[in-house]
Design an enzyme around this catalytic site. Structure first.
Site, PDB file in Angstrom:
ATOM      1  N   HIS A  14      29.494  52.653  -9.208  1.00 21.70           N
ATOM      2  CA  HIS A  14      28.954  52.800 -10.659  1.00 21.70           C
ATOM      3  C   HIS A  14      28.708  54.398 -10.079  1.00 21.70           C
ATOM      4  CE1 HIS A  14      25.605  53.151 -13.288  1.00 21.70           C
ATOM      5  NE2 HIS A  14      26.493  53.825 -12.960  1.00 21.70           N
ATOM      6  N   HIS A  16      29.578  58.410 -11.852  1.00 14.62           N
ATOM      7  CA  HIS A  16      29.999  59.223 -13.958  1.00 14.62           C
ATOM      8  C   HIS A  16      30.306  60.465 -13.001  1.00 14.62           C
ATOM      9  CE1 HIS A  16      27.260  57.237 -16.417  1.00 14.62           C
ATOM     10  NE2 HIS A  16      26.330  56.776 -14.586  1.00 14.62           N
ATOM     11  N   ASN A  42      30.463  56.502 -20.492  1.00 12.54           N
ATOM     12  CA  ASN A  42      29.635  57.340 -21.177  1.00 12.54           C
ATOM     13  C   ASN A  42      29.922  58.716 -21.563  1.00 12.54           C
ATOM     14  OD1 ASN A  42      28.505  58.179 -18.979  1.00 12.54           O
ATOM     15  ND2 ASN A  42      26.408  58.593 -19.317  1.00 12.54           N
ATOM     16  N   LYS A 100      30.604  47.973 -20.394  1.00 13.30           N
ATOM     17  CA  LYS A 100      29.306  47.870 -19.760  1.00 13.30           C
ATOM     18  C   LYS A 100      28.635  47.953 -20.738  1.00 13.30           C
ATOM     19  CE  LYS A 100      26.793  50.693 -17.641  1.00 13.30           C
ATOM     20  NZ  LYS A 100      26.082  51.313 -16.487  1.00 13.30           N
ATOM     21  N   HIS A 137      23.127  48.412 -17.973  1.00 16.95           N
ATOM     22  CA  HIS A 137      21.557  49.631 -17.508  1.00 16.95           C
ATOM     23  C   HIS A 137      20.657  48.887 -18.284  1.00 16.95           C
ATOM     24  CE1 HIS A 137      20.425  53.828 -17.656  1.00 16.95           C
ATOM     25  NE2 HIS A 137      18.912  53.163 -18.091  1.00 16.95           N
ATOM     26  N   HIS A 175      22.000  49.828 -10.789  1.00 19.19           N
ATOM     27  CA  HIS A 175      21.090  50.801 -10.427  1.00 19.19           C
ATOM     28  C   HIS A 175      19.404  49.895 -10.247  1.00 19.19           C
ATOM     29  CE1 HIS A 175      20.803  51.339 -14.538  1.00 19.19           C
ATOM     30  NE2 HIS A 175      21.212  52.729 -14.948  1.00 19.19           N
ATOM     31  N   ASP A 250      25.797  55.573  -8.930  1.00 20.89           N
ATOM     32  CA  ASP A 250      25.202  55.844 -10.069  1.00 20.89           C
ATOM     33  C   ASP A 250      25.194  57.792  -9.640  1.00 20.89           C
ATOM     34  OD1 ASP A 250      24.995  56.703 -12.785  1.00 20.89           O
ATOM     35  OD2 ASP A 250      22.660  55.721 -12.602  1.00 20.89           O
ATOM     36  N   ALA A 266      18.790  63.908 -17.155  1.00 15.66           N
ATOM     37  CA  ALA A 266      18.961  62.490 -16.466  1.00 15.66           C
ATOM     38  C   ALA A 266      20.359  62.429 -15.430  1.00 15.66           C
ATOM     39  CB  ALA A 266      18.438  61.513 -17.443  1.00 15.66           C
TER      40      ALA A 266
HETATM   41  O1  DOR Z   1      20.234  59.445 -15.039  1.00 19.93           O
HETATM   42  C1  DOR Z   1      21.442  59.120 -15.456  1.00 19.93           C
HETATM   43  N1  DOR Z   1      22.020  59.946 -15.579  1.00 19.93           N
HETATM   44  N2  DOR Z   1      21.401  57.677 -15.583  1.00 19.93           N
HETATM   45  C2  DOR Z   1      22.284  56.951 -15.629  1.00 19.93           C
HETATM   46  O2  DOR Z   1      22.424  56.040 -16.676  1.00 19.93           O
HETATM   47  C3  DOR Z   1      23.547  57.790 -16.793  1.00 19.93           C
HETATM   48  C4  DOR Z   1      23.377  59.255 -15.979  1.00 19.93           C
HETATM   49  C5  DOR Z   1      24.258  60.184 -16.844  1.00 19.93           C
HETATM   50  O3  DOR Z   1      25.335  59.962 -17.877  1.00 19.93           O
HETATM   51  O4  DOR Z   1      24.175  61.444 -16.527  1.00 19.93           O
HETATM   52 ZN    ZN Z   2      24.992  55.421 -14.142  1.00 21.23          ZN
END
Ligand code: DOR
Ligand code: ZN
Length: 345
Positions: A14, A16, A42, A100, A137, A175, A250, A266
């Site tokens: 996982h 990004h 995403n 997802k 998620h 997570h 993550d 976040a």
């Molecule tokens: O804190 C996070 N940031 N949690 C997520 O599930 C997505 C991620 C993001 O894409 O920035």
């Molecule tokens: Zn994530």
């Protein structure tokens, strides 16, 4: 005392990576360590079709540093309109690594996600039949559910129902952050195909770290970091040697301009320190011998993939200064800071 450790090459189930300049900046920290990585869908245009998944994979390979061999795995971003045919054909052709589930509004770029998970049950039936993994998620987004309870309520309501309805569906609760979630995964490991991934930051942080001495955007992520007792449960789970828990960083980079502002995004960018950070946690818990299972074996087993034959070596050396940020265009991304004597050699 162990000062050097070789383990099979790990995978990150996982992460990004984003696109464009950001992808180019963050990919090397990942691809040089992890043999496979699940690159989350995403994006600004969510990866909902085979064509988008192929384009994303191609973009990742363009950004791959010379001489580095690592395999991106891209899940299909589920919406309430996901086409069964597209998903199954895409999975069979290797365009999609599973699917997802994001609840609408749960996190960054989740607007296209799903309001009611039960609407996806017909799709889950087909995924179960064709061996397509479901990555989740696992939070309930509802005005009546306190932010800190989002994961617990998902476990009590949605997840309990899912394991009952789909015992043969490969599912990953991503997570894990709470005692209830890690316990649920362990309690259902023999009667379902459920497993859970665990981030470095949820092994290290509590909400006090985020809220003490001013609001710390560096420690802000979804799901939120929780209490000390939740963290203890998650640390116990990760380091337990149980095959139902495995590594998923993550790691989620955001530009400083979007992190240190009134509405901080976040996400915590842990990639450059992730494997040494996990090693430090396992060592602190007296469980270094379980690191290889967690980082390099259990995830592959869960997804029915072979483990890597090559190895990676970690060595203990006095704390070195890793870069504290990576430049991206005229901005930068700050790297999560955690003291560890472990380094990849
Ligand atoms: O804190 C996070 N940031 N949690 C997520 O599930 C997505 C991620 C993001 O894409 O920035
Ligand atoms: Zn994530």
């Amino acid at each position: 005392m162990i000062r050097q450790l070789s383990i099979r090459r790990p995978d990150d189930w996982h992460v990004h990576l984003r696109e464009g300049e950001m992808l180019r900046a963050v990919l090397p920290a990942h691809a040089t360590v992890y043999g496979r990585f699940v690159a989350m869908p995403n994006l600004s245009i969510p990866v909902t079709t085979r064509a988008l998944a192929r384009a994303y994979r191609a973009g990742i390979f363009v950004a791959m540093p010379d001489g580095v061999r690592a395999e991106p795995l891209i899940p299909c971003y589920l919406t309430e309109d996901t086409s069964v045919e597209e998903l199954i054909a895409g999975h069979q052709a290797g365009d999609f690594f599973g699917a997802k589930f994001y609840p609408v509004g749960a996190t960054t770029l989740s607007r296209a996600g799903v309001r009611d998970i039960r609407r996806l049950y017909p799709l889950f039936e087909v995924m179960q039949k064709h061996g397509v993994p479901l990555l989740m998620h696992g939070e309930v987004v509802d005005d009546d559910v306190d932010f800190y309870d989002r994961e617990r309520v998902f476990v009590e309501t949605s997840l309990s129902d899912l394991v009952r309805h789909f015992p043969e569906l490969t599912m990953t609760m991503e997570h894990l952050t709470t005692k209830e979630a890690v316990d649920f995964v362990a309690d259902h490991q023999h009667c379902s195909r459920l497993a859970g991934s665990i981030t470095l930051h949820h092994l290290l942080l509590t909400c006090s770290d985020m809220l003490n001495n001013g609001l710390r955007a560096d420690y802000f992520c979804y799901p939120l970091v929780k209490t000390a007792s939740d963290r203890a449960a998650v640390r116990g789970a990760a380091t337990s040697g149980r095959a139902c828990y495995f590594l998923g960083t993550d790691s989620a980079p955001h530009l400083k301009s979007q992190k240190y502002c009134a509405t901080a995004k976040a996400g915590i960018f842990t990639a450059p320190v992730s494997l040494p950070g996990y090693a430090a946690v396992f060592e602190a818990e007296g469980a270094l011998e379980n690191l290889e299972g967690f980082a390099s074996i259990y995830g592959a087993e869960h997804y029915g993939l072979p483990v890597h034959e090559d190895q990676i070596t970690l060595k203990k050396t006095p704390v070195q200064n890793l870069p504290s940020e990576l430049s991206v265009d005229a901005d930068a991304v700050r790297v999560f800071s955690t003291p560890t004597e472990w380094h990849i050699v």
